[in-house]
Design a protein around this motif. Structure first.
Motif, short mmCIF file in Angstrom:
data_model
loop_
_atom_site.label_atom_id
_atom_site.label_comp_id
_atom_site.label_asym_id
_atom_site.label_seq_id
_atom_site.Cartn_x
_atom_site.Cartn_y
_atom_site.Cartn_z
N ALA A 1 0.84 -1.21 0.00
CA ALA A 1 0.00 0.00 0.00
C ALA A 1 0.87 1.26 0.00
CB ALA A 1 -0.93 0.00 1.20
N GLU A 2 2.00 1.22 0.71
CA GLU A 2 2.91 2.36 0.72
C GLU A 2 3.46 2.63 -0.67
OE1 GLU A 2 6.00 1.85 3.66
OE2 GLU A 2 4.53 1.46 5.25
N TYR A 3 3.79 1.57 -1.41
CA TYR A 3 4.31 1.75 -2.76
C TYR A 3 3.23 2.19 -3.73
CZ TYR A 3 8.71 0.11 -1.03
OH TYR A 3 9.87 0.00 -0.31
N VAL A 4 2.01 1.71 -3.53
CA VAL A 4 0.90 2.19 -4.35
C VAL A 4 0.73 3.69 -4.11
CG1 VAL A 4 -1.61 2.08 -4.72
CG2 VAL A 4 -0.29 -0.04 -4.47
N HIS A 5 0.85 4.10 -2.87
CA HIS A 5 0.75 5.53 -2.53
C HIS A 5 1.79 6.34 -3.30
CE1 HIS A 5 -0.27 9.00 -0.07
NE2 HIS A 5 1.03 9.25 -0.01
N LYS A 6 3.02 5.86 -3.33
CA LYS A 6 4.07 6.56 -4.07
C LYS A 6 3.80 6.55 -5.57
CE LYS A 6 7.87 5.73 -0.86
NZ LYS A 6 9.23 5.20 -0.72
N LEU A 7 3.39 5.40 -6.08
CA LEU A 7 3.15 5.27 -7.51
C LEU A 7 1.96 6.08 -7.99
CD1 LEU A 7 3.91 1.48 -7.72
CD2 LEU A 7 5.11 3.23 -9.05
N LYS A 8 0.96 6.25 -7.15
CA LYS A 8 -0.24 6.97 -7.60
C LYS A 8 0.08 8.42 -7.92
CE LYS A 8 -2.41 8.35 -3.25
NZ LYS A 8 -3.54 8.11 -2.35
N HIS A 9 1.14 8.97 -7.32
CA HIS A 9 1.51 10.34 -7.65
C HIS A 9 2.11 10.41 -9.06
CE1 HIS A 9 0.31 11.76 -3.79
NE2 HIS A 9 1.01 10.81 -3.21
N LYS A 10 2.78 9.36 -9.46
CA LYS A 10 3.26 9.30 -10.84
C LYS A 10 2.08 9.15 -11.79
CE LYS A 10 7.62 8.50 -9.21
NZ LYS A 10 7.78 8.66 -7.79
N VAL A 11 1.08 8.40 -11.37
CA VAL A 11 -0.14 8.24 -12.17
C VAL A 11 -0.77 9.62 -12.41
CG1 VAL A 11 -2.51 7.32 -12.13
CG2 VAL A 11 -0.59 5.86 -11.39
N SER A 12 -0.87 10.41 -11.36
CA SER A 12 -1.50 11.73 -11.51
C SER A 12 -0.66 12.68 -12.35
CB SER A 12 -1.79 12.35 -10.14
OG SER A 12 -0.61 12.76 -9.51
N ILE A 13 0.65 12.57 -12.27
CA ILE A 13 1.52 13.47 -13.01
C ILE A 13 1.40 13.26 -14.53
CG2 ILE A 13 3.73 12.22 -13.20
CD1 ILE A 13 3.44 15.75 -11.85
N PHE A 14 0.90 12.07 -14.92
CA PHE A 14 0.66 11.79 -16.34
C PHE A 14 -0.80 12.04 -16.72
CE2 PHE A 14 4.62 9.20 -15.96
CZ PHE A 14 5.35 9.91 -16.89
N GLY A 15 -1.51 12.83 -15.89
CA GLY A 15 -2.85 13.27 -16.24
C GLY A 15 -3.91 12.18 -16.21
N LEU A 16 -3.69 11.13 -15.45
CA LEU A 16 -4.60 9.99 -15.42
C LEU A 16 -5.52 10.08 -14.19
CD1 LEU A 16 -1.93 7.31 -16.35
CD2 LEU A 16 -3.69 8.27 -17.86
#
Length: 105
Positions: A51-66
């Motif tokens: 869950a901690e890594y999903v938290h980190k990864l979701k910010h990359k998801v948002s940075i690509f406009g998703l």
């Protein structure tokens, strides 16, 4: 399904191409590491760490406009914290889509 794009990066950078390049380099470096750590945590059945890594990864998801994918990542993060794998396949499709997109940049 929505497509990754650079609109958020362009908005943040205000047209500064040097800044955009630096930001993309950080993402290119961090994303594969965080993705691997996510999968490793799952393999070890450590859902709190996953869950901690999903938290980190979701910010990359948002940075690509998703935006929709960000919502899926947020829900999946919460599911993992509750011991559920619901949305795992959806989240991992998002990771694959971003991996493919980054490889084209």
């Amino acid at each position: 399904m929505e497509e990754p794009n650079l609109s958020e990066i362009n908005k943040i950078s205000n047209g500064d191409k040097v800044f955009e390049g630096k930001m993309l380099n950080v993402i290119r470096k961090e994303f594969p590491i965080e993705k691997e750590q996510y999968f490793s945590s799952l393999e070890n059945k450590n859902l709190v760490k996953a869950a901690e890594y999903v938290h980190k990864l979701k910010h990359k998801v948002s940075i690509f406009g998703l935006e929709k994918s960000y919502e899926i990542a947020t829900d999946y993060e919460n599911n993992l914290k509750e011991g559920s794998y619901d949305l795992k396949k959806d989240f991992e499709k998002i990771l694959q889509m971003i991996t493919e997109y980054i490889s084209t940049l």
